[in-house]
Design a protein around this motif. Structure first.
Motif, PDB file in Angstrom:
ATOM      1  N   PHE A 136       0.818  -1.205   0.000  1.00 47.45           N
ATOM      2  CA  PHE A 136       0.000   0.000   0.000  1.00 47.45           C
ATOM      3  C   PHE A 136       0.857   1.262   0.000  1.00 47.45           C
ATOM      4  O   PHE A 136       0.502   2.260  -0.633  1.00 47.45           O
ATOM      5  CB  PHE A 136      -0.936   0.006   1.216  1.00 47.45           C
ATOM      6  CG  PHE A 136      -2.170  -0.837   1.060  1.00 47.45           C
ATOM      7  CD1 PHE A 136      -2.155  -1.977   0.266  1.00 47.45           C
ATOM      8  CD2 PHE A 136      -3.339  -0.518   1.720  1.00 47.45           C
ATOM      9  CE1 PHE A 136      -3.285  -2.764   0.127  1.00 47.45           C
ATOM     10  CE2 PHE A 136      -4.489  -1.301   1.591  1.00 47.45           C
ATOM     11  CZ  PHE A 136      -4.458  -2.427   0.792  1.00 47.45           C
ATOM     12  N   LEU A 193      -6.156   5.021  -2.041  1.00 43.72           N
ATOM     13  CA  LEU A 193      -6.251   4.863  -0.595  1.00 43.72           C
ATOM     14  C   LEU A 193      -7.047   6.007   0.030  1.00 43.72           C
ATOM     15  O   LEU A 193      -7.912   5.784   0.867  1.00 43.72           O
ATOM     16  CB  LEU A 193      -4.853   4.819   0.014  1.00 43.72           C
ATOM     17  CG  LEU A 193      -3.935   3.709  -0.487  1.00 43.72           C
ATOM     18  CD1 LEU A 193      -2.521   3.923   0.032  1.00 43.72           C
ATOM     19  CD2 LEU A 193      -4.458   2.343  -0.060  1.00 43.72           C
ATOM     20  N   GLU A 237      -8.947   2.829   1.192  1.00 48.77           N
ATOM     21  CA  GLU A 237      -8.143   1.892   1.983  1.00 48.77           C
ATOM     22  C   GLU A 237      -9.015   0.749   2.498  1.00 48.77           C
ATOM     23  O   GLU A 237      -8.647  -0.430   2.389  1.00 48.77           O
ATOM     24  CB  GLU A 237      -7.493   2.635   3.147  1.00 48.77           C
ATOM     25  CG  GLU A 237      -6.698   1.765   4.090  1.00 48.77           C
ATOM     26  CD  GLU A 237      -6.235   2.549   5.327  1.00 48.77           C
ATOM     27  OE1 GLU A 237      -5.848   1.896   6.311  1.00 48.77           O
ATOM     28  OE2 GLU A 237      -6.262   3.804   5.312  1.00 48.77           O
ATOM     29  N   TRP A 253       0.467   9.690   3.308  1.00 53.51           N
ATOM     30  CA  TRP A 253      -0.632   8.823   3.760  1.00 53.51           C
ATOM     31  C   TRP A 253      -0.186   7.986   4.954  1.00 53.51           C
ATOM     32  O   TRP A 253      -0.888   7.901   5.967  1.00 53.51           O
ATOM     33  CB  TRP A 253      -1.076   7.921   2.604  1.00 53.51           C
ATOM     34  CG  TRP A 253      -1.971   6.807   3.035  1.00 53.51           C
ATOM     35  CD1 TRP A 253      -3.320   6.872   3.282  1.00 53.51           C
ATOM     36  CD2 TRP A 253      -1.589   5.451   3.318  1.00 53.51           C
ATOM     37  NE1 TRP A 253      -3.795   5.640   3.687  1.00 53.51           N
ATOM     38  CE2 TRP A 253      -2.752   4.757   3.719  1.00 53.51           C
ATOM     39  CE3 TRP A 253      -0.380   4.765   3.255  1.00 53.51           C
ATOM     40  CZ2 TRP A 253      -2.736   3.394   4.062  1.00 53.51           C
ATOM     41  CZ3 TRP A 253      -0.350   3.414   3.597  1.00 53.51           C
ATOM     42  CH2 TRP A 253      -1.527   2.746   3.994  1.00 53.51           C
ATOM     43  N   ARG A 290      -1.705   8.266   8.763  1.00 51.15           N
ATOM     44  CA  ARG A 290      -2.387   7.144   9.386  1.00 51.15           C
ATOM     45  C   ARG A 290      -1.757   6.794  10.731  1.00 51.15           C
ATOM     46  O   ARG A 290      -2.448   6.539  11.720  1.00 51.15           O
ATOM     47  CB  ARG A 290      -2.327   5.918   8.451  1.00 51.15           C
ATOM     48  CG  ARG A 290      -3.203   6.021   7.225  1.00 51.15           C
ATOM     49  CD  ARG A 290      -4.682   5.964   7.580  1.00 51.15           C
ATOM     50  NE  ARG A 290      -5.089   4.592   7.886  1.00 51.15           N
ATOM     51  CZ  ARG A 290      -5.498   4.174   9.072  1.00 51.15           C
ATOM     52  NH1 ARG A 290      -5.540   5.018  10.109  1.00 51.15           N
ATOM     53  NH2 ARG A 290      -5.884   2.916   9.255  1.00 51.15           N
TER      54      ARG A 290
END
Length: 395
Positions: A301, A310, A324, A374, A378
């Motif tokens: 990913f 995502l 995602e 990203w 996260r």
């Protein structure tokens, strides 16, 4: 570095065991740090079949012959990791890959030469995956939407197939981290099995880089090098996460029931796809071993999935986005279908979040690339989740 003649001699020796003869050979690429070569071979049957015209078939030779190493470098973690990884890859192709169904596409090994305790040279002749999967994944490139789905299909099938079989592995025979393996065996040969801990980025083998991070001015120094609470004492968050994820010889751990075989180095450059992009075949199984499937997904990913797939609007701190979640549920449904086993979504998400934190630890220590905005967004959110903190501390 081995001469072309030496490589051709090895190829001819291996081909002879299959009643094949070498017509021509060319080097496609040198392996990392000069540890060997990937060569394309054109071959024909060595026995005449009566046909007036035969067309040579294409095979691949993976020839490992590490460069001359200074005495003080022979037992470094980096050198030992590389040498052991090629033995493990050969074990995978000769012992494990033949057990897998054809829909989990990998190269077939026709013939191989393994090294002895006093030699690090190995060689394998395999099918040329490019015949059926002509599109190569390029270095640090993004996959198309269709290729992403095909890659997730392959990973879910691979993980699902081995999930219901992995308990048959004799953990005592699996390969320990490089320095531990050498201390125990005094050899650079992995005689049997795969890595106890799949992948090459895990905490136990990256302590030098992590130490550098803890001496740096990085944003991640505090969160990763510090503990979760005063009760943790000297234990860093990174070590707590590593303990959660790391397989053990005894098998006594919180996530044992979810362990499978993982590829260990999932990225676009380690796969080929069909022309339409609806199927993939993986190669480079140097770091195959036990682990949670989400550890393969974390690298995929971050490094090969388009960021917009995502999350279209990446924020400084964010939870799971629609894209995602869609990809994760697609993987999980396939995984459960292949394995016939259950994996509760909430448990799966906790495992996924932990894998993201661990993958960020490696990138922060070694260098960021891919969907780093990203990934960092996260992990900032995950580290503020009291539910996740309690979960990882429960190991």
């Amino acid at each position: 570095m081995q001469s072309q003649q030496n490589i051709e001699n090895v190829a001819s020796e291996l081909l002879a065991t299959q009643n094949l003869k070498l017509v021509s050979g060319k080097s496609l690429q040198s392996l990392w740090a000069g540890y060997g070569h990937i060569c394309q071979l054109k071959v024909l049957p060595s026995v005449t079949t009566g046909l007036s015209q035969q067309r040579p078939i294409s095979l691949i030779l993976k020839y490992i012959s590490p460069p001359t190493t200074k005495p003080d470098q022979l037992h470094t973690e980096s050198h030992l990791r590389k040498v052991l990884s090629y033995h493990i890859e050969q074990y995978f192709y000769t012992h494990l890959a033949p057990q897998m169904p054809p829909e989990i596409a990998v190269a077939k090994c026709f013939s191989s030469i393994g090294s002895k305790a006093d030699s690090t040279a190995t060689a394998m002749i395999m099918t040329d995956l490019r015949e059926a999967f002509p599109i190569a994944g390029e270095k640090r490139s993004e996959l198309s939407e269709k290729q992403v789905c095909a890659t997730i299909d392959w990973l879910a099938s691979f993980h699902g197939f081995w999930w219901k079989r992995v308990k048959s592995f004799d953990r005592a025979k699996l390969c320990l981290p490089p320095l531990e393996h050498f201390k125990k065996t005094h050899t650079t040969v992995a005689d049997e099995g795969v890595w106890l801990n799949g992948g090459y980025t895990y905490y136990a083998t990256r302590l030098d880089e992590f130490g550098d991070l803890c001496q740096s001015e990085s944003e991640w120094r505090g969160p990763l090098c510090g503990g979760l609470s005063s009760e943790d004492g000297a234990a860093s968050l990174a070590s707590i996460v590593a303990k959660f994820l790391a397989p053990t010889i005894s098998g006594e751990r919180h996530v044992l029931d979810y362990e499978t075989l993982i590829h260990g180095d999932v990225k676009s450059e380690n796969l080929f796809t069909t022309a339409s992009g609806d199927a993939v075949a993986f190669f480079d199984f140097q770091y195959v071993g036990l682990g949670l499937g989400v550890c393969d997904l974390a690298k995929l990913f971050t490094c090969s999935v388009p960021q917009e797939s995502l999350e279209e609007d990446v924020a400084e701190e964010m939870g799971m986005g629609i894209g995602e979640e869609k990809l994760l549920r697609y993987y999980l449904d396939k995984l459960k279908s292949v394995s016939g086993k259950d994996y509760d979504w909430n448990v799966f998400v906790r495992h996924w979040e932990t894998a993201l934190v661990d993958w960020l630890r490696f990138q922060a220590s070694w260098g960021f690339w891919g969907n780093t905005d990203w990934l960092e967004g996260r992990v900032r959110r995950i580290l503020k989740d009291e539910g996740w903190i309690a979960y990882v501390k429960s190991v």
